[in-house]
Write a protein that holds these residues in place. Sequence first.
Motif, PDB file in Angstrom:
ATOM      1  N   ILE A 198      13.976  33.747   8.316  1.00 45.49           N
ATOM      2  CA  ILE A 198      14.457  33.041   9.504  1.00 45.49           C
ATOM      3  C   ILE A 198      15.413  31.924   9.093  1.00 45.49           C
ATOM      4  N   ALA A 199      15.093  31.247   7.992  1.00 46.72           N
ATOM      5  CA  ALA A 199      15.900  30.111   7.551  1.00 46.72           C
ATOM      6  C   ALA A 199      17.319  30.503   7.173  1.00 46.72           C
ATOM      7  N   THR A 200      17.553  31.787   6.826  1.00 51.22           N
ATOM      8  CA  THR A 200      18.904  32.209   6.458  1.00 51.22           C
ATOM      9  C   THR A 200      19.819  32.343   7.664  1.00 51.22           C
ATOM     10  N   THR A 201      19.247  32.479   8.848  1.00 50.86           N
ATOM     11  CA  THR A 201      20.045  32.593  10.068  1.00 50.86           C
ATOM     12  C   THR A 201      19.871  31.383  10.970  1.00 50.86           C
ATOM     13  N   PHE A 202      18.652  30.850  11.021  1.00 48.90           N
ATOM     14  CA  PHE A 202      18.384  29.674  11.845  1.00 48.90           C
ATOM     15  C   PHE A 202      18.603  28.416  11.005  1.00 48.90           C
ATOM     16  N   SER A 203      19.750  27.771  11.200  1.00 50.82           N
ATOM     17  CA  SER A 203      20.091  26.547  10.478  1.00 50.82           C
ATOM     18  C   SER A 203      20.082  25.390  11.457  1.00 50.82           C
ATOM     19  N   ILE A 204      19.095  24.518  11.352  1.00 51.57           N
ATOM     20  CA  ILE A 204      19.001  23.399  12.276  1.00 51.57           C
ATOM     21  C   ILE A 204      20.149  22.415  12.044  1.00 51.57           C
ATOM     22  N   ALA A 205      20.629  22.310  10.797  1.00 52.15           N
ATOM     23  CA  ALA A 205      21.767  21.433  10.523  1.00 52.15           C
ATOM     24  C   ALA A 205      23.021  21.976  11.198  1.00 52.15           C
ATOM     25  N   GLY A 206      23.218  23.308  11.121  1.00 56.11           N
ATOM     26  CA  GLY A 206      24.362  23.913  11.789  1.00 56.11           C
ATOM     27  C   GLY A 206      24.286  23.740  13.294  1.00 56.11           C
ATOM     28  N   ALA A 207      23.082  23.939  13.855  1.00 50.41           N
ATOM     29  CA  ALA A 207      22.901  23.760  15.294  1.00 50.41           C
ATOM     30  C   ALA A 207      23.178  22.312  15.703  1.00 50.41           C
ATOM     31  N   PHE A 208      22.695  21.366  14.909  1.00 51.61           N
ATOM     32  CA  PHE A 208      22.905  19.941  15.202  1.00 51.61           C
ATOM     33  C   PHE A 208      24.392  19.604  15.208  1.00 51.61           C
ATOM     34  N   TYR A 209      25.142  20.193  14.273  1.00 51.14           N
ATOM     35  CA  TYR A 209      26.577  19.901  14.153  1.00 51.14           C
ATOM     36  C   TYR A 209      27.380  20.492  15.307  1.00 51.14           C
ATOM     37  N   GLN A 210      26.798  21.437  16.018  1.00 55.23           N
ATOM     38  CA  GLN A 210      27.481  22.052  17.163  1.00 55.23           C
ATOM     39  C   GLN A 210      27.908  20.998  18.176  1.00 55.23           C
ATOM     40  N   ALA A 211      27.111  19.948  18.342  1.00 55.63           N
ATOM     41  CA  ALA A 211      27.452  18.885  19.293  1.00 55.63           C
ATOM     42  C   ALA A 211      28.763  18.214  18.911  1.00 55.63           C
ATOM     43  N   TYR A 212      28.989  18.045  17.617  1.00 54.05           N
ATOM     44  CA  TYR A 212      30.225  17.419  17.148  1.00 54.05           C
ATOM     45  C   TYR A 212      31.422  18.341  17.336  1.00 54.05           C
ATOM     46  N   LEU A 213      31.220  19.631  17.053  1.00 55.81           N
ATOM     47  CA  LEU A 213      32.316  20.591  17.165  1.00 55.81           C
ATOM     48  C   LEU A 213      32.775  20.757  18.610  1.00 55.81           C
ATOM     49  N   VAL A 214      31.832  20.725  19.541  1.00 52.97           N
ATOM     50  CA  VAL A 214      32.185  20.813  20.960  1.00 52.97           C
ATOM     51  C   VAL A 214      33.061  19.634  21.368  1.00 52.97           C
ATOM     52  N   ARG A 215      32.734  18.449  20.884  1.00 56.63           N
ATOM     53  CA  ARG A 215      33.551  17.262  21.161  1.00 56.63           C
ATOM     54  C   ARG A 215      34.925  17.401  20.531  1.00 56.63           C
ATOM     55  N   ASP A 216      34.980  17.931  19.302  1.00 56.23           N
ATOM     56  CA  ASP A 216      36.264  18.134  18.635  1.00 56.23           C
ATOM     57  C   ASP A 216      37.139  19.124  19.404  1.00 56.23           C
ATOM     58  N   ARG A 217      36.496  20.113  20.024  1.00 53.37           N
ATOM     59  CA  ARG A 217      37.214  21.134  20.798  1.00 53.37           C
ATOM     60  C   ARG A 217      37.785  20.564  22.084  1.00 53.37           C
ATOM     61  N   GLY A 218      37.264  19.386  22.493  1.00 54.99           N
ATOM     62  CA  GLY A 218      37.740  18.765  23.729  1.00 54.99           C
ATOM     63  C   GLY A 218      36.981  19.189  24.958  1.00 54.99           C
ATOM     64  N   TRP A 219      35.840  19.860  24.784  1.00 54.57           N
ATOM     65  CA  TRP A 219      35.040  20.296  25.920  1.00 54.57           C
ATOM     66  C   TRP A 219      34.194  19.144  26.455  1.00 54.57           C
ATOM     67  N   ASP A 220      34.005  19.147  27.776  1.00 48.89           N
ATOM     68  CA  ASP A 220      33.167  18.137  28.414  1.00 48.89           C
ATOM     69  C   ASP A 220      32.238  18.808  29.417  1.00 48.89           C
ATOM     70  N   SER A 221      31.735  18.042  30.366  1.00 45.70           N
ATOM     71  CA  SER A 221      30.748  18.570  31.311  1.00 45.70           C
ATOM     72  C   SER A 221      31.300  19.699  32.187  1.00 45.70           C
ATOM     73  N   LYS A 222      32.618  19.820  32.276  1.00 44.25           N
ATOM     74  CA  LYS A 222      33.222  20.908  33.045  1.00 44.25           C
ATOM     75  C   LYS A 222      33.213  22.229  32.279  1.00 44.25           C
ATOM     76  N   ASN A 223      32.879  22.170  31.002  1.00 44.12           N
ATOM     77  CA  ASN A 223      32.951  23.368  30.151  1.00 44.12           C
ATOM     78  C   ASN A 223      31.577  23.853  29.710  1.00 44.12           C
ATOM     79  N   ILE A 224      30.537  23.580  30.501  1.00 42.38           N
ATOM     80  CA  ILE A 224      29.176  23.988  30.151  1.00 42.38           C
ATOM     81  C   ILE A 224      29.092  25.497  29.941  1.00 42.38           C
ATOM     82  N   LYS A 225      29.714  26.257  30.842  1.00 45.48           N
ATOM     83  CA  LYS A 225      29.678  27.716  30.743  1.00 45.48           C
ATOM     84  C   LYS A 225      30.352  28.192  29.463  1.00 45.48           C
TER      85      LYS A 225
END
Length: 414
Positions: A198-225
């Motif tokens: 499970i640890a080879t696919t489920f990376s909590i560090a990668g999941a945590f960093y997703q929040a930063y990447l979404v901000r870098d992409r310029g997405w906000d509350s209008k881009n939930i979908k």
Amino acid sequence: MNKRLQNIGPAIIVAAVVCGPGSILSASKTGADYGYSMTWVIVLAVLLMIGSSALSARLGATMKGTPCDEITQSFGRFAAIFVGSTVFLIAAGFQTSNNMAIFKAIAPYSDTHHSPFIRNHLPTLVLITLNSFLLFVVYRSRSLYKPVETLMKVLIGLMVIAFIFNCIISKPSLIESMKGLKPSLPENKNPLVVFALIATTFSIAGAFYQAYLVRDRGWDSKNIKETFIDTVIGVSTLGLITLVIMLTAASTLAGKSIKLETVTDMAIQMENLFGNWAGVIFTVGIFAGALSSFLINAMIGGRLLADGFGKGDRIDSKWSKHCTSFTLLAGLCGAFFAITDPSSKNNIDPIIIAQASTILGGPTLALALLFLGIKMNKRDQQKPLISKWMLWSVTIGLIVTLVLAFKTFGKLFS
């Protein structure tokens, strides 16, 4: 459809960092040791990763500040520094393993060359050149996110093509693969095998960093979908790569007394079984995995370290770049330290430092993600932003990280 594919980005970057040499080797060894019986574990890991990454992406799109900013508001700056420093140690240790994987992948080909210079120095020069190039990219790029996203899409595409090609020529059993979807433990009844896969696919560090990447992409509350679609496609691609590698090993190596010590060993086995092209194509996939993990892993470690100190709210901030470079150099030095004198008992293996860091790092990040999700829902109890199934995914992920931390602790200090 084309527009949706163009909008995919943050989760592909996360998939790129998770699909590193360690994941490739782990999936290969699992297939070789347990055949098709662990297929269900990859499906479970993908579901956990989708839930955790979707929660993190939603936080990134809706929070005013970064995750570390929110942690600082609730628990103080020291807590954010602890989170950032722990992630940095994990990233630096695994950056060392990325460097060593590339070194070991090149060594079998350079060792047989007629030139003494190439035999003795080519792997080292490749590592120095690669790290120097990435340092140049980090400092010279005015906007890091877009070129990084494009590069990761290319490398993920190479991995998909390379590993699916090898999977097709190995002709895995569809019936046995379907049987593997039924949950079961391996013959030795060791449940830790399941958690390790499970640890080879489920990376909590990668999941945590997703929040930063979404901000870098310029997405906000209008881009939930968009964040959810991106997460499902990106993580599913990660699961597909892991699955085809495991099925390839299950089809070709299960039941044989062959030990896979490095990712190169799998490429050599493919070459022995199906010819030179099979080995070369599998090696292309390995290199794509190593390179994709290389830069993003350093960015995660550097960005979280900078943000922990309140300096890394943007990917292009000065301190984010400095700390990313620091992570790259730490990984390069760690690899040279381990390669030049691997037998010395006085050496502290940098990978062991990374493993020790995961004892605190994994559960800490899972707890932080769970806390931020609950905190976000409390702000608007009439219309909660975070779905219950996402919170449950992170909760199960927390349990997984605690088990892995216990396993790592036992391995390091037994």
